[in-house]
Design a protein around this motif. Structure first.
Motif, mmCIF file in Angstrom:
data_model
loop_
_atom_site.group_PDB
_atom_site.id
_atom_site.type_symbol
_atom_site.label_atom_id
_atom_site.label_comp_id
_atom_site.label_asym_id
_atom_site.label_seq_id
_atom_site.Cartn_x
_atom_site.Cartn_y
_atom_site.Cartn_z
ATOM 1 N N ILE A 152 4.311 -7.646 5.257
ATOM 2 C CA ILE A 152 4.213 -6.500 6.059
ATOM 3 C C ILE A 152 5.076 -5.732 4.541
ATOM 4 O O ILE A 152 4.669 -4.310 4.218
ATOM 5 N N ILE A 153 6.469 -5.250 4.655
ATOM 6 C CA ILE A 153 6.853 -5.426 3.387
ATOM 7 C C ILE A 153 5.405 -5.050 1.907
ATOM 8 O O ILE A 153 5.881 -3.402 1.041
ATOM 9 N N LEU A 172 2.669 -4.964 1.503
ATOM 10 C CA LEU A 172 1.451 -4.641 1.622
ATOM 11 C C LEU A 172 1.860 -2.924 1.852
ATOM 12 O O LEU A 172 1.170 -2.025 1.364
ATOM 13 N N TYR A 173 3.022 -2.389 1.933
ATOM 14 C CA TYR A 173 3.307 -1.278 2.540
ATOM 15 C C TYR A 173 3.115 -0.649 0.594
ATOM 16 O O TYR A 173 2.504 0.354 0.270
ATOM 17 N N PHE A 174 3.644 -1.396 0.444
ATOM 18 C CA PHE A 174 4.489 -1.187 -1.427
ATOM 19 C C PHE A 174 2.377 -1.052 -2.120
ATOM 20 O O PHE A 174 2.322 0.030 -2.937
ATOM 21 N N PHE A 197 -0.397 -0.181 -0.323
ATOM 22 C CA PHE A 197 -0.729 0.539 -0.229
ATOM 23 C C PHE A 197 -0.010 2.007 -1.063
ATOM 24 O O PHE A 197 -0.993 3.771 -0.963
ATOM 25 N N THR A 198 1.150 2.278 -0.898
ATOM 26 C CA THR A 198 1.590 3.184 -2.072
ATOM 27 C C THR A 198 1.558 3.583 -3.277
ATOM 28 O O THR A 198 0.605 4.137 -3.834
ATOM 29 N N SER A 246 -3.101 -3.251 -7.423
ATOM 30 C CA SER A 246 -2.876 -2.831 -5.611
ATOM 31 C C SER A 246 -4.036 -3.760 -4.837
ATOM 32 O O SER A 246 -3.138 -4.164 -4.365
ATOM 33 N N MET A 263 -2.163 -6.677 -2.832
ATOM 34 C CA MET A 263 -3.092 -6.145 -1.222
ATOM 35 C C MET A 263 -3.214 -8.171 -0.971
ATOM 36 O O MET A 263 -3.232 -7.923 0.182
ATOM 37 N N ALA A 308 0.338 -9.888 -0.542
ATOM 38 C CA ALA A 308 0.374 -9.176 1.561
ATOM 39 C C ALA A 308 -0.099 -9.996 2.474
ATOM 40 O O ALA A 308 0.376 -10.684 3.174
#
Length: 610
Positions: free
Chosen positions: A330-331, A333-335, A337-338, A368, A372, A375
């Motif tokens: 999850i962490i 995936l956050y990075f 996407f950002t 990315s 992704m 992740a």
């Protein structure tokens, strides 16, 4: 050849050729696999068929790994002798043995869904039997059935030559009366008296007198047959008749060792015979109809009565390990996407995020998409690990421990792929260090997971057969994910890009190197990390599908359904998100999704029915 491969092959090929040809094809194929280096381990990995130690027993100083054996007329050419022990059989019968090969051997024939055998069964010449027994190392007891038509002199020769290679003989009451009672020979093997249904019903044998003989160890009760010209097949209610015979024999002779032959096509029928008092059970044509997995299913059905419900074991560290991977995904995936790249990535590359965007914004999009995918795969792996811990290791199931730790160890080793191009991701390294002690305690608590699986399912119904096709789909899915992970990891540590990647980037590797000499190592590290995670998830799906399919195991269906979703959503969604939608590039993912959906549909009634 487990049931999930046997039944599709049986329907497509084996039922369309003669019973003898299909029999020899199956036995020789399995025997060939068992003969090559690592072949026996492969059979064990695919089927997990060996009998649990709970079924071991000793009868007259002979050790049986299982009470389930195979009748001789299923393999008269002894083509599969060196593989039956790998399929969970505890003993095997050969025969009927004759001194010289007959001029004509009548093959079995197929009648509807059943196999019919000749009244004159295919004979096994003594020379052929000796050749096979000497050639193969057979680690389970062997019973030799002597043909009822051999004379006294031939009988003595057969017994004398086979005694060093077999553990017991089976013969008719007439043979034993005429040969043993004369005490003309000294024997070092026990004999079992074979009874037909007519002999039992007409009470034509003085069993008490036979049992007083020191060489007679017990009886073999043969399932009743129905003749059809010169062929025969077992009657419909053969199992009920056998149960009645076993019960009556046990009531009259409680200490008598009883073998049954035939009358078993389902696990429930085998359990009924064992429950009635049968000490050893030989499978006949029911094994052909049900498939090679029948001994395993019988073991699990009998075991259900002994271990259900199972005791709980320590499992929380294993659950925490899976939960950590899930949150790590999850962490990540956050990075993805950002920011996509972190400060230490920028420092290694020598360019800031803004610089890369100015040079070619597609570079960050491509990075990315890899992150992704990694992740999503980590989240899927976390779900699979937590489910194995909660529903398997918690109850001490041995197969869940093997599946869990095999994938975890491979996942840990995958860190070495990250540095294949000289780049070490510190975040991955810290995560690896955090996970290591958690995994250590998980491994320690898993040592108590030694319980074999059990199942209440005892029929060969349509739900089971549809479930086999669903199982085949998920096994194929797990294998392809594993293969895909190996391919992606190999690409990640070698050429890094495929042609469609370069088309999307509109840049060659040479141009990327002019942008920054350290850019490709960072991309390679992402790709190799994704491949490593995919290998672990593929192995989890594969082992869960190979070893976990049993009727009513709702958690297995739920795990496969939920566990695959994050990886598929990330795998397809990230390509749509960045606009990398080349059909040929996404075709393998589309194919995997199709197999996944088909597996869910076919296995739903079997796994989800309580």
């Amino acid at each position: 050849m487990p049931d999930w491969s046997y039944h599709p092959l049986k329907k497509l090929l084996l039922d369309k050729i003669s019973p003898k040809a299909s029999r020899e094809f199956i036995h020789k194929s399995m025997s060939t696999i068992a003969s090559i280096p690592g072949g026996r381990n492969l059979i064990g990995f695919l089927g997990h068929m060996k009998a649990p130690h709970e079924f071991q027993k000793d009868i007259h100083h002979i050790h049986y790994p299982s009470p389930i054996g195979l009748n001789g007329h299923i393999d008269p050419h002894l083509s599969g002798m060196n593989v039956f022990q790998e399929l969970g059989f505890g003993f095997v019968e050969i025969g009927p043995i004759v001194l010289t090969e007959p001029e004509e051997q009548l093959e079995p024939r197929r009648k509807g869904n059943h196999i019919q055998f000749s009244e004159q069964l295919e004979k096994v010449p003594l020379r052929s039997a000796l050749k096979k027994l000497i050639k193969h190392t057979i680690r389970i007891p062997v019973f030799a059935r002597i043909d009822e038509q051999v004379n006294k002199e031939e009988w003595a020769i057969i017994v004398q030559h086979l005694s060093p290679f077999v553990d017991a003989f089976i013969g008719t009451s007439e043979q034993l009366t005429s040969c043993i009672d004369q005490k003309a020979f000294a024997f070092d093997r026990f004999f079992y008296v074979s009874f037909s249904t007519d002999e039992f019903d007409n009470n034509t044998i003085d069993l008490g007198k036979l049992l007083k003989n020191q060489y007679v160890a017990g009886v073999v009760l043969n399932a009743p047959h129905q003749s059809n010209g010169s062929y025969w097949h077992e009657i419909v209610n053969a199992n009920e008749s056998l149960i009645k015979m076993v019960t009556q024999f046990k009531e009259q002779y409680p200490e008598l060792i009883i073998l049954t032959s035939g009358g078993v096509e389902t696990p429930n029928e085998a359990y009924a015979l064992v429950h009635a008092g049968a000490d050893l059970v030989m499978l006949t044509d029911g094994y052909v109809n049900a498939g090679p997995g029948l001994p395993k299913r019988i073991h699990e059905r009998i075991l259900y009565e002994e271990v259900h419900p199972m005791k709980e074991h320590s499992w929380h560290w294993s659950f925490l390990f899976g939960l950590s991977i899930l949150f790590g995904g999850i962490i990540a995936l956050y990075f993805a996407f950002t920011d996509v790249i972190l400060p230490y990535d920028e420092s290694f590359i020598g360019l800031s995020r803004a610089d890369i965007l100015q040079i070619n914004p597609l570079i960050l999009s491509f990075m990315s998409h890899d992150r992704m995918a990694l992740a999503g795969t980590m989240i899927s792996g976390g779900i699979l690990y937590t489910q194995l811990a909660r529903h398997g290791i918690k109850y001490g199931l041995h197969w869940t421990k093997i599946a869990f730790h095999s994938a975890a160890i491979i996942g840990f080793l995958g860190i070495f792929l990250f540095i294949g191009f000289g780049y070490f991701d510190w975040l991955h390294g810290i995560f690896w260090v955090i996970l290591l002690p958690i995994y250590y305690f998980s491994f320690q608590e898993g040592k108590n997971a030694i319980t074999p699986p059990y199942s209440v399912h005892g029929e060969n119904d349509h739900l089971w057969k549809y479930g086999l096709y669903g199982q085949l789909c998920f096994i194929l899915l797990g294998f392809l994910l594993l293969l895909g992970g190996l391919v992606i990891s190999t690409i990640g540590v070698s050429k890094v890009f495929v042609s469609t990647d370069l088309n999307f980037l509109c840049m060659s590797p040479e141009i990327l190197e002019t942008v920054s000499a350290n850019l490709i190592p960072v991309i390679a590290h992402d790709r190799a990390g994704f491949g490593s995670a995919l290998i672990s998830v593929g192995l989890l799906v594969l082992t869960l599908s190979l070893w976990g399919f049993r009727k009513g195991e709702r958690w297995v269906w739920n795990t496969l359904c939920l566990g695959a979703l994050p990886a598929f959503i990330a795998g397809i969604g990230t390509h749509l998100y960045i606009g990398y939608t080349t059909f040929i590039h996404l075709l393998p993912v589309y194919f995997l999704v199709l197999i996944y959906l088909l597996g869910l549909i076919l296995s739903y009634p079997y796994l989800k029915k309580k």
